[in-house]
Design a protein around this motif. Structure first.
Motif, PDB file in Angstrom:
ATOM      1  N   GLY A  22       0.813  -1.211   0.000  1.00 37.24           N
ATOM      2  CA  GLY A  22       0.000   0.000   0.000  1.00 37.24           C
ATOM      3  C   GLY A  22       0.839   1.250   0.000  1.00 37.24           C
ATOM      4  N   LEU A  23       0.221   2.330  -0.387  1.00 34.93           N
ATOM      5  CA  LEU A  23       0.904   3.624  -0.395  1.00 34.93           C
ATOM      6  C   LEU A  23       0.132   4.622   0.455  1.00 34.93           C
ATOM      7  CD1 LEU A  23       3.157   5.429  -1.494  1.00 34.93           C
ATOM      8  CD2 LEU A  23       1.720   5.895  -3.460  1.00 34.93           C
ATOM      9  N   PHE A  24      -1.196   4.585   0.368  1.00 35.96           N
ATOM     10  CA  PHE A  24      -2.042   5.524   1.114  1.00 35.96           C
ATOM     11  C   PHE A  24      -2.753   4.814   2.242  1.00 35.96           C
ATOM     12  CE2 PHE A  24      -1.746   7.450  -3.065  1.00 35.96           C
ATOM     13  CZ  PHE A  24      -1.482   8.768  -2.747  1.00 35.96           C
ATOM     14  N   PRO A  36     -11.971  10.984  17.358  1.00 36.16           N
ATOM     15  CA  PRO A  36     -10.876  10.681  16.435  1.00 36.16           C
ATOM     16  C   PRO A  36     -10.570  11.844  15.497  1.00 36.16           C
ATOM     17  CG  PRO A  36     -12.880   9.605  15.713  1.00 36.16           C
ATOM     18  CD  PRO A  36     -13.189  10.247  17.038  1.00 36.16           C
ATOM     19  N   HIS A  37      -9.334  11.941  15.108  1.00 33.63           N
ATOM     20  CA  HIS A  37      -8.889  12.880  14.086  1.00 33.63           C
ATOM     21  C   HIS A  37      -8.291  12.030  12.982  1.00 33.63           C
ATOM     22  CE1 HIS A  37      -5.870  15.543  12.132  1.00 33.63           C
ATOM     23  NE2 HIS A  37      -6.872  16.390  12.214  1.00 33.63           N
ATOM     24  N   LEU A  38      -8.826  12.121  11.772  1.00 33.93           N
ATOM     25  CA  LEU A  38      -8.401  11.278  10.657  1.00 33.93           C
ATOM     26  C   LEU A  38      -7.644  12.097   9.624  1.00 33.93           C
ATOM     27  CD1 LEU A  38     -11.754   9.342  10.190  1.00 33.93           C
ATOM     28  CD2 LEU A  38      -9.766   8.660  11.533  1.00 33.93           C
ATOM     29  N   SER A  39      -6.532  11.553   9.145  1.00 35.22           N
ATOM     30  CA  SER A  39      -5.716  12.204   8.126  1.00 35.22           C
ATOM     31  C   SER A  39      -5.318  11.179   7.079  1.00 35.22           C
ATOM     32  CB  SER A  39      -4.426  12.770   8.727  1.00 35.22           C
ATOM     33  OG  SER A  39      -4.689  13.704   9.726  1.00 35.22           O
ATOM     34  N   THR A  40      -5.553  11.491   5.810  1.00 37.58           N
ATOM     35  CA  THR A  40      -5.064  10.636   4.737  1.00 37.58           C
ATOM     36  C   THR A  40      -3.565  10.864   4.619  1.00 37.58           C
ATOM     37  OG1 THR A  40      -7.174  10.752   3.601  1.00 37.58           O
ATOM     38  CG2 THR A  40      -5.274  10.085   2.293  1.00 37.58           C
ATOM     39  N   MET A  41      -2.816   9.772   4.587  1.00 36.41           N
ATOM     40  CA  MET A  41      -1.360   9.865   4.607  1.00 36.41           C
ATOM     41  C   MET A  41      -0.747   8.974   3.533  1.00 36.41           C
ATOM     42  SD  MET A  41      -0.810  11.772   7.349  1.00 36.41           S
ATOM     43  CE  MET A  41       0.940  11.577   7.476  1.00 36.41           C
ATOM     44  N   VAL A  42       0.402   9.378   3.036  1.00 39.37           N
ATOM     45  CA  VAL A  42       1.252   8.516   2.229  1.00 39.37           C
ATOM     46  C   VAL A  42       2.242   7.891   3.211  1.00 39.37           C
ATOM     47  CG1 VAL A  42       3.004   8.444   0.419  1.00 39.37           C
ATOM     48  CG2 VAL A  42       1.045   9.979   0.198  1.00 39.37           C
ATOM     49  N   HIS A  43       2.424   6.586   3.130  1.00 35.25           N
ATOM     50  CA  HIS A  43       3.349   5.941   4.055  1.00 35.25           C
ATOM     51  C   HIS A  43       4.346   5.056   3.308  1.00 35.25           C
ATOM     52  CE1 HIS A  43      -0.050   2.918   3.959  1.00 35.25           C
ATOM     53  NE2 HIS A  43       0.973   2.199   3.592  1.00 35.25           N
ATOM     54  N   HIS A  44       5.380   4.642   4.033  1.00 32.00           N
ATOM     55  CA  HIS A  44       6.412   3.763   3.479  1.00 32.00           C
ATOM     56  C   HIS A  44       6.743   2.698   4.516  1.00 32.00           C
ATOM     57  CE1 HIS A  44      10.020   2.295   1.555  1.00 32.00           C
ATOM     58  NE2 HIS A  44      10.659   2.495   2.695  1.00 32.00           N
ATOM     59  N   ASP A  46       9.287  -0.015   5.933  1.00 34.68           N
ATOM     60  CA  ASP A  46      10.692  -0.414   5.957  1.00 34.68           C
ATOM     61  C   ASP A  46      10.749  -1.801   6.586  1.00 34.68           C
ATOM     62  OD1 ASP A  46      13.367  -0.918   6.527  1.00 34.68           O
ATOM     63  OD2 ASP A  46      13.778   1.137   7.172  1.00 34.68           O
ATOM     64  N   PRO A  47      10.851  -2.863   5.775  1.00 31.46           N
ATOM     65  CA  PRO A  47      10.794  -4.214   6.329  1.00 31.46           C
ATOM     66  C   PRO A  47      11.991  -4.567   7.212  1.00 31.46           C
ATOM     67  CG  PRO A  47      11.293  -4.300   3.986  1.00 31.46           C
ATOM     68  CD  PRO A  47      10.995  -2.862   4.328  1.00 31.46           C
ATOM     69  N   ASP A  48      13.154  -3.979   6.949  1.00 33.63           N
ATOM     70  CA  ASP A  48      14.331  -4.282   7.770  1.00 33.63           C
ATOM     71  C   ASP A  48      14.181  -3.721   9.180  1.00 33.63           C
ATOM     72  OD1 ASP A  48      15.549  -5.634   5.652  1.00 33.63           O
ATOM     73  OD2 ASP A  48      16.436  -3.774   4.889  1.00 33.63           O
ATOM     74  N   ALA A  49      13.703  -2.497   9.278  1.00 37.08           N
ATOM     75  CA  ALA A  49      13.498  -1.871  10.591  1.00 37.08           C
ATOM     76  C   ALA A  49      12.140  -2.221  11.182  1.00 37.08           C
ATOM     77  CB  ALA A  49      13.625  -0.355  10.468  1.00 37.08           C
ATOM     78  N   ARG A  50      11.252  -2.798  10.355  1.00 35.76           N
ATOM     79  CA  ARG A  50       9.875  -3.122  10.753  1.00 35.76           C
ATOM     80  C   ARG A  50       9.160  -1.866  11.263  1.00 35.76           C
ATOM     81  NH1 ARG A  50       8.297  -8.113  10.745  1.00 35.76           N
ATOM     82  NH2 ARG A  50       6.799  -7.860  12.433  1.00 35.76           N
ATOM     83  N   VAL A  51       9.260  -0.804  10.430  1.00 31.42           N
ATOM     84  CA  VAL A  51       8.694   0.495  10.770  1.00 31.42           C
ATOM     85  C   VAL A  51       7.841   0.982   9.608  1.00 31.42           C
ATOM     86  CG1 VAL A  51       9.278   2.922  11.192  1.00 31.42           C
ATOM     87  CG2 VAL A  51      10.598   1.130  12.298  1.00 31.42           C
ATOM     88  N   LEU A  52       6.658   1.487   9.918  1.00 34.88           N
ATOM     89  CA  LEU A  52       5.802   2.138   8.935  1.00 34.88           C
ATOM     90  C   LEU A  52       5.992   3.636   9.132  1.00 34.88           C
ATOM     91  CD1 LEU A  52       3.601   1.481   6.793  1.00 34.88           C
ATOM     92  CD2 LEU A  52       1.930   1.954   8.580  1.00 34.88           C
ATOM     93  N   ARG A  53       6.549   4.317   8.125  1.00 37.60           N
ATOM     94  CA  ARG A  53       6.887   5.737   8.256  1.00 37.60           C
ATOM     95  C   ARG A  53       5.917   6.600   7.466  1.00 37.60           C
ATOM     96  NH1 ARG A  53      12.320   3.623   7.900  1.00 37.60           N
ATOM     97  NH2 ARG A  53      13.367   4.086   9.864  1.00 37.60           N
TER      98      ARG A  53
END
Length: 94
Positions: A22-24, A36-44, A46-53
Motif C-alpha cells: 500500500g501507499l495511502f 478521532p482525528h483522521l488524516s489521509t497519509m502517504v506511508h512507506h 521499511d521491512p528491515d526496521a519493521r517500521v511504517l513511516r
C-alpha cells in the motif's frame, strides 16, 4: 444471523507483503475531546526496521496529538487496520 470469520494473525512474510503493498492510508489519532482525528497519509514500509513511516510537519494537529498520546491506528484502503505506538523523530537533512 450470519457468522463472519474472526480476526486472524499473519505470518511475518504475509504482514510485510501487505504493508509494502500500500501507499495511502488513514491515520487516526485522538483529540483532547476523545474524538478521532483522521488524516489521509502517504506511508512507506521499511521491512528491515519493521517500521511504517509517514511524514508530517511539527506544527500539524496530528503531530501534536501523537506527542500527547502516541498510540495510533493506520487504516489502509481495503486492508486490515494496524494499531501501533507512534514515535516522532526530528527531520534529518542531508
Amino acid at each position: 444471523m450470519t457468522r463472519r470469520p474472526g480476526p486472524r494473525s499473519l505470518c511475518d512474510d504475509a504482514l510485510s507483503q501487505m504493508l509494502a503493498g500500500g501507499l495511502f492510508g488513514t491515520l487516526a489519532t485522538v483529540r483532547h475531546s476523545g474524538h478521532p482525528h483522521l488524516s489521509t497519509m502517504v506511508h512507506h514500509w521499511d521491512p528491515d526496521a519493521r517500521v511504517l513511516r509517514f511524514s508530517t510537519t511539527a506544527d500539524r494537529v496530528k503531530a501534536a496529538h501523537l506527542r500527547r498520546d502516541p498510540p495510533a491506528t493506520e487504516e489502509p484502503a481495503a486492508r486490515p487496520v494496524r494499531h501501533a505506538t507512534a514515535v516522532l523523530t526530528p527531520l534529518r537533512t542531508p
